[in-house]
Design a protein around this motif. Structure first.
Motif, short mmCIF file in Angstrom:
data_model
loop_
_atom_site.label_atom_id
_atom_site.label_comp_id
_atom_site.label_asym_id
_atom_site.label_seq_id
_atom_site.Cartn_x
_atom_site.Cartn_y
_atom_site.Cartn_z
N ILE A 1 -77.37 -36.28 -1.06
CA ILE A 1 -77.51 -34.88 -1.45
C ILE A 1 -76.19 -34.47 -2.08
CG2 ILE A 1 -77.99 -32.52 -0.67
CD1 ILE A 1 -79.36 -33.77 1.81
N ALA A 2 -76.18 -34.25 -3.39
CA ALA A 2 -74.95 -33.96 -4.12
C ALA A 2 -74.81 -32.46 -4.34
CB ALA A 2 -74.95 -34.71 -5.46
N LEU A 3 -73.69 -31.91 -3.87
CA LEU A 3 -73.51 -30.46 -3.87
C LEU A 3 -72.16 -30.07 -4.47
CD1 LEU A 3 -74.76 -29.77 -0.23
CD2 LEU A 3 -76.10 -29.66 -2.35
N HIS A 4 -72.11 -28.87 -5.06
CA HIS A 4 -70.90 -28.31 -5.65
C HIS A 4 -70.77 -26.87 -5.13
CE1 HIS A 4 -72.04 -31.63 -8.26
NE2 HIS A 4 -70.78 -31.68 -8.67
N PRO A 5 -69.65 -26.53 -4.49
CA PRO A 5 -69.55 -25.23 -3.83
C PRO A 5 -69.65 -24.03 -4.75
CG PRO A 5 -67.85 -26.72 -3.02
CD PRO A 5 -68.49 -27.39 -4.18
N TYR A 6 -69.30 -24.17 -6.02
CA TYR A 6 -69.42 -23.01 -6.91
C TYR A 6 -70.87 -22.73 -7.30
CZ TYR A 6 -69.28 -26.42 -10.85
OH TYR A 6 -69.51 -27.46 -11.72
N ILE A 7 -71.76 -23.68 -6.98
CA ILE A 7 -73.18 -23.46 -7.25
C ILE A 7 -73.91 -23.10 -5.96
CG2 ILE A 7 -75.30 -24.51 -8.11
CD1 ILE A 7 -73.62 -26.15 -10.02
N VAL A 8 -74.05 -24.05 -5.03
CA VAL A 8 -74.81 -23.75 -3.81
C VAL A 8 -74.00 -22.99 -2.78
CG1 VAL A 8 -76.49 -25.60 -4.05
CG2 VAL A 8 -74.32 -26.06 -2.90
N GLY A 9 -72.70 -22.80 -3.02
CA GLY A 9 -71.92 -21.95 -2.15
C GLY A 9 -72.09 -20.47 -2.44
N GLN A 10 -72.82 -20.12 -3.50
CA GLN A 10 -73.15 -18.72 -3.74
C GLN A 10 -74.06 -18.24 -2.60
OE1 GLN A 10 -71.95 -16.93 -6.31
NE2 GLN A 10 -70.92 -18.63 -7.35
N PRO A 11 -73.86 -17.04 -2.07
CA PRO A 11 -74.56 -16.64 -0.84
C PRO A 11 -76.07 -16.80 -0.88
CG PRO A 11 -72.78 -15.09 -1.31
CD PRO A 11 -72.86 -16.04 -2.49
N PHE A 12 -76.73 -16.40 -1.96
CA PHE A 12 -78.19 -16.48 -1.97
C PHE A 12 -78.67 -17.93 -1.98
CE2 PHE A 12 -76.89 -16.51 -6.36
CZ PHE A 12 -77.81 -17.27 -7.05
N ARG A 13 -77.92 -18.82 -2.66
CA ARG A 13 -78.30 -20.23 -2.65
C ARG A 13 -77.96 -20.89 -1.31
NH1 ARG A 13 -75.74 -20.55 -8.10
NH2 ARG A 13 -77.38 -20.13 -9.63
N LEU A 14 -76.89 -20.44 -0.70
CA LEU A 14 -76.48 -21.01 0.57
C LEU A 14 -77.55 -20.78 1.64
CD1 LEU A 14 -74.12 -22.42 2.06
CD2 LEU A 14 -73.31 -20.14 2.69
N ARG A 15 -78.20 -19.64 1.61
CA ARG A 15 -79.24 -19.36 2.59
C ARG A 15 -80.40 -20.34 2.45
NH1 ARG A 15 -80.69 -15.21 6.24
NH2 ARG A 15 -78.52 -14.57 6.02
N ALA A 16 -80.79 -20.62 1.22
CA ALA A 16 -81.88 -21.59 1.01
C ALA A 16 -81.42 -22.99 1.38
CB ALA A 16 -82.33 -21.54 -0.45
N LEU A 17 -80.16 -23.33 1.06
CA LEU A 17 -79.63 -24.64 1.43
C LEU A 17 -79.61 -24.82 2.94
CD1 LEU A 17 -78.20 -27.31 0.52
CD2 LEU A 17 -76.04 -26.06 0.79
N ARG A 18 -79.27 -23.77 3.68
CA ARG A 18 -79.24 -23.85 5.14
C ARG A 18 -80.62 -24.23 5.69
NH1 ARG A 18 -77.33 -19.29 5.94
NH2 ARG A 18 -75.14 -19.87 6.31
N ARG A 19 -81.65 -23.63 5.13
CA ARG A 19 -83.00 -23.96 5.60
C ARG A 19 -83.32 -25.43 5.33
NH1 ARG A 19 -84.13 -18.67 3.43
NH2 ARG A 19 -84.83 -19.58 1.45
N ALA A 20 -82.95 -25.91 4.14
CA ALA A 20 -83.26 -27.29 3.78
C ALA A 20 -82.48 -28.27 4.66
CB ALA A 20 -82.95 -27.53 2.30
N LEU A 21 -81.19 -28.04 4.85
CA LEU A 21 -80.38 -28.96 5.64
C LEU A 21 -80.74 -28.90 7.12
CD1 LEU A 21 -76.84 -28.71 4.00
CD2 LEU A 21 -78.70 -30.34 3.55
N SER A 22 -81.21 -27.76 7.59
CA SER A 22 -81.69 -27.68 8.98
C SER A 22 -82.90 -28.58 9.16
CB SER A 22 -82.05 -26.23 9.33
OG SER A 22 -80.91 -25.41 9.29
N HIS A 23 -83.74 -28.63 8.14
CA HIS A 23 -84.91 -29.53 8.18
C HIS A 23 -84.46 -30.99 8.21
CE1 HIS A 23 -89.07 -30.78 7.30
NE2 HIS A 23 -88.52 -31.68 6.50
N VAL A 24 -83.48 -31.32 7.39
CA VAL A 24 -82.98 -32.70 7.33
C VAL A 24 -82.33 -33.10 8.65
CG1 VAL A 24 -81.27 -34.18 6.22
CG2 VAL A 24 -82.71 -32.69 4.83
N ALA A 25 -81.60 -32.18 9.26
CA ALA A 25 -80.86 -32.49 10.47
C ALA A 25 -81.72 -32.54 11.72
CB ALA A 25 -79.74 -31.47 10.67
N ALA A 26 -82.90 -31.96 11.68
CA ALA A 26 -83.73 -31.84 12.89
C ALA A 26 -84.07 -33.18 13.53
CB ALA A 26 -84.99 -31.03 12.59
#
Length: 296
Positions: free
Chosen positions: A248-273
């Motif tokens: 999973i390749a990430l760049h903080p200036y893109i997915v670190g934006q607050p609205f994208r971070l919220r969606a990323l949190r949901r996705a990574l929570s699924h991966v980590a479960a």
């Protein structure tokens, strides 16, 4: 006469369904890693992803947008990774060591991390250099990161993911064990280097990567999060037949934006479960395990 296609000569064709079987540690079949790109740019040079294209230099808008990642986005992502107990591969421009070394130090202190060399700055493209220049680039990036952060990188991702024909040779000769520049497989691949050597290619994603997906292809950020989930679920099922690597390749200036971070949190929570059934790890750990099983 049939036309002969020029080959890179680094590896032979190998169908994933025909390879010897193996397991990741503790009998797991899917290895998952996060590659977090911490990048620094020249002011006024016009390189990197663009929030708005075609602007004249100095391009304050795009420079500041990228700098948001180091000043804000990466710190928010650190909290996210820590809350989910996720290891992180830190893919770092060596000029970060002079600009914001405290960012890398915080990740090293709070998470299970691996330091991966990413050239000097993403304002340079690696294949713009001749061989002596590329040798110097590789050495400077490796040595500066080692000096600043107390860890000599064993892995490499080229700035702009751009190789010359001799880049794998130069990386191996500089002491690197693996690189992430090729996206041709879902398992590590040995690549031949000159003088009978070799270097390992660890899969690095270009589809589950926020720059191509969001900045280049302009997909919705919720679609990017959904791609992470669907990629994980499908590869989890496929790994019953072959052990696989999901990056999973990430760049903080893109997915670190607050609205994208919220969606990323949901996705990574699924991966980590299902963490008891998958190997949440770093690219270097994947490389070391594969080398132990397939040393030639």
């Amino acid at each position: 006469m049939p036309r002969t296609i020029r080959s890179h000569g680094r590896y032979r064709y190998s169908a994933i369904v025909d390879r010897p079987d193996f397991d990741w540690p503790q009998g797991r079949r899917l290895a998952v890693y996060i590659g977090l790109n911490l990048e620094h740019f020249d002011f006024g040079e016009g390189h990197g992803s663009a929030l708005a294209a075609g602007r004249r230099e100095p391009d304050v808008l795009n420079y500041a947008w990228r700098d948001y990642g180091n000043r804000v986005g990466a710190w928010r992502m650190l909290d996210l990774f820590e809350s989910l107990e996720l290891p992180v591969g830190l893919i770092v421009n060596s000029t970060i060591a002079d600009y914001c070394p405290e960012l890398v130090a915080a990740y090293q202190e709070r998470l299970d991390t691996e330091l991966i060399a990413h050239g000097r700055t993403n304002s340079e493209s690696q294949n713009a250099f001749d061989e002596p220049g590329e040798v110097a680039l590789i050495a400077e990036s490796r040595d500066r990161l080692s000096e600043a952060f107390g860890e000599t990188p064993n892995g490499w991702l080229g700035p702009s993911i751009a190789q010359n024909e001799t880049t794998p040779d130069l990386l191996a000769e500089a002491g690197f064990g693996y690189h992430l520049d090729w996206c041709h497989d879902d398992q590590p691949t040995w690549m031949a280097t000159r003088d009978g050597g070799r270097i390992l290619s660890v899969p690095y994603p270009q589809e589950i990567n926020d720059i191509p997906s969001i900045a280049a292809h302009h997909i919705d950020y919720r679609e990017f999060a959904a791609r992470i989930v669907d990629q994980f679920d499908e590869m989890y099922e496929q790994s019953r037949d072959q052990p696989l690597v999901m990056g999973i390749a990430l760049h903080p200036y893109i997915v670190g934006q607050p609205f994208r971070l919220r969606a990323l949190r949901r996705a990574l929570s699924h991966v980590a479960a299902p963490r008891d059934d998958v190997w949440l790890t770093t690219p270097g750990a994947i490389a070391r395990h594969f080398m132990s099983l397939a040393p030639v």
